[in-house]
Design an enzyme around this catalytic site. Structure first.
Site, mmCIF file in Angstrom:
data_model
loop_
_atom_site.group_PDB
_atom_site.id
_atom_site.type_symbol
_atom_site.label_atom_id
_atom_site.label_comp_id
_atom_site.label_asym_id
_atom_site.label_seq_id
_atom_site.Cartn_x
_atom_site.Cartn_y
_atom_site.Cartn_z
ATOM 1 N N VAL A 35 0.833 -1.202 0.000
ATOM 2 C CA VAL A 35 0.000 0.000 0.000
ATOM 3 C C VAL A 35 0.870 1.255 0.000
ATOM 4 O O VAL A 35 0.583 2.225 -0.704
ATOM 5 C CB VAL A 35 -0.996 -0.006 1.178
ATOM 6 C CG1 VAL A 35 -1.751 1.310 1.267
ATOM 7 C CG2 VAL A 35 -1.977 -1.164 1.037
ATOM 8 N N LYS A 36 1.951 1.245 0.754
ATOM 9 C CA LYS A 36 2.863 2.389 0.772
ATOM 10 C C LYS A 36 3.492 2.594 -0.605
ATOM 11 O O LYS A 36 3.596 3.729 -1.084
ATOM 12 C CB LYS A 36 3.950 2.180 1.832
ATOM 13 C CG LYS A 36 4.951 3.299 1.917
ATOM 14 C CD LYS A 36 4.310 4.608 2.337
ATOM 15 C CE LYS A 36 5.382 5.677 2.546
ATOM 16 N NZ LYS A 36 4.819 7.006 2.698
#
Length: 101
Positions: A35-36
């Protein structure tokens, strides 16, 4: 953005809250990294698109600060138009930009 077992995440949450305010459990181990990376990808592409738009505007003889202020007040607004471009690009090349004026 954290990944891992639900119970372990819950146990670590008080510690995470001491170092951050936006904490999301996004799935199993490795999910936080993914997600990052996706978030960074979107941030980079938005900054690149803003830079390309500003190059076109400048080559057309338009004032970059004014163009950026228009974009920032319209549907093209993003973190790139709000912070990154005014603080790191225009400030370095033009002095103080007129964004938000």
């Amino acid at each position: 953005m954290a990944g891992g077992d639900d119970q372990v995440f819950s146990e670590c949450l008080p510690i995470l809250k001491t170092i951050g305010s936006n904490i999301f459990h996004v799935g199993p181990i490795g999910s936080g990294h993914l997600v990052k990376a996706l978030n960074n990808f979107l941030a980079a592409t938005t900054l690149l698109a803003t830079a390309e738009a500003m190059v076109v505007a400048t080559k057309a003889g338009l004032d970059p600060g004014t163009v950026l202020a228009c974009i920032h007040a319209s549907s093209g607004r993003s973190a790139a138009t709000e912070r990154r471009f005014p603080m790191f690009v225009l400030k370095a090349t033009l002095g103080s930009p007129r964004v938000g004026s």
